[in-house]
Design a protein around this motif. Sequence first.
Motif, short mmCIF file in Angstrom:
data_model
loop_
_atom_site.label_atom_id
_atom_site.label_comp_id
_atom_site.label_asym_id
_atom_site.label_seq_id
_atom_site.Cartn_x
_atom_site.Cartn_y
_atom_site.Cartn_z
N LEU A 89 28.35 4.96 -34.89
CA LEU A 89 28.16 5.98 -33.85
C LEU A 89 27.31 7.14 -34.37
O LEU A 89 26.48 7.69 -33.64
CB LEU A 89 29.51 6.48 -33.35
N LEU A 107 27.09 4.65 -26.70
CA LEU A 107 28.24 5.47 -27.09
C LEU A 107 29.43 5.23 -26.16
O LEU A 107 30.57 5.11 -26.61
CB LEU A 107 27.86 6.95 -27.08
N ILE A 111 33.58 4.03 -26.79
CA ILE A 111 34.47 5.19 -26.79
C ILE A 111 35.94 4.79 -26.77
O ILE A 111 36.79 5.50 -27.30
CB ILE A 111 34.12 6.13 -25.61
N LEU A 114 36.89 4.24 -30.29
CA LEU A 114 36.92 5.53 -30.99
C LEU A 114 38.24 6.25 -30.72
O LEU A 114 38.87 6.80 -31.63
CB LEU A 114 35.74 6.40 -30.54
N ILE A 205 33.06 13.46 -27.29
CA ILE A 205 33.22 12.75 -28.57
C ILE A 205 33.64 13.72 -29.67
O ILE A 205 34.53 13.42 -30.47
CB ILE A 205 31.90 12.03 -28.94
#
Length: 221
Positions: A89, A107, A111, A114, A205
């Motif tokens: 990322l 991205l 996510i 993440l 993020i």
Amino acid sequence: MQNLSIFDINISSKLTGIFEQLQSTLRKFDFSDIKEKELYSKVQSINPKQDIVLEDIEWLYEDYEKLSDVFDGLDSDFSFLDSELANYLKKIIYSRNIAKREKIVILISHIEKLIEECLDESFGKSGIKQEVKNAINSKLDKVTGANIGRCYILAITNIVFARTDAFNDEIDKRIPFRNHILHNGIYQYSDSEISQMYFVLLSFIKNILIGGWANKYEAFD
């Protein structure tokens, strides 16, 4: 009146300063239930099955006025995640050869993973919103850095993974709605919408990473 030496006065002043600092520190600690706070009310107000517009969620990134504010320290924000995903990322975000439109798609595709890594959870098959809710709500009690971070992650999850097909009004194209973007594409979005969305997505993020850092080091909170 008793005569005080300079030594006595210095000690007295020092003790007074320590006492005042201690009082100030204690006032900063808040051991009440985070669910009684305005922050949690804001999180609860985000319904992933109802229309969401940018003006309703600006509080999630109000600390950042511009994109450079988000980039400030972003590389360090990733540092607690020693994973292939984090490194990947970062490469995407800092690449000069990938346009913002492409970056958004890449991205937003990662996510969910993440969030999973930042919460240190292994999600099942209940759906990302329910999995995050289950992982977070059971831990929310007093006001701590970790619980504030969890609230932000829960709010961001409900936005990014919103059921946009249930919305009544036109989609706000300034918001990174994952499912809508991946199912319908992004090339019909204007450059202005892309710029705003990229700023919002990177802000999300960054806040997910900060929440993950607080979650990891909760023992020191």
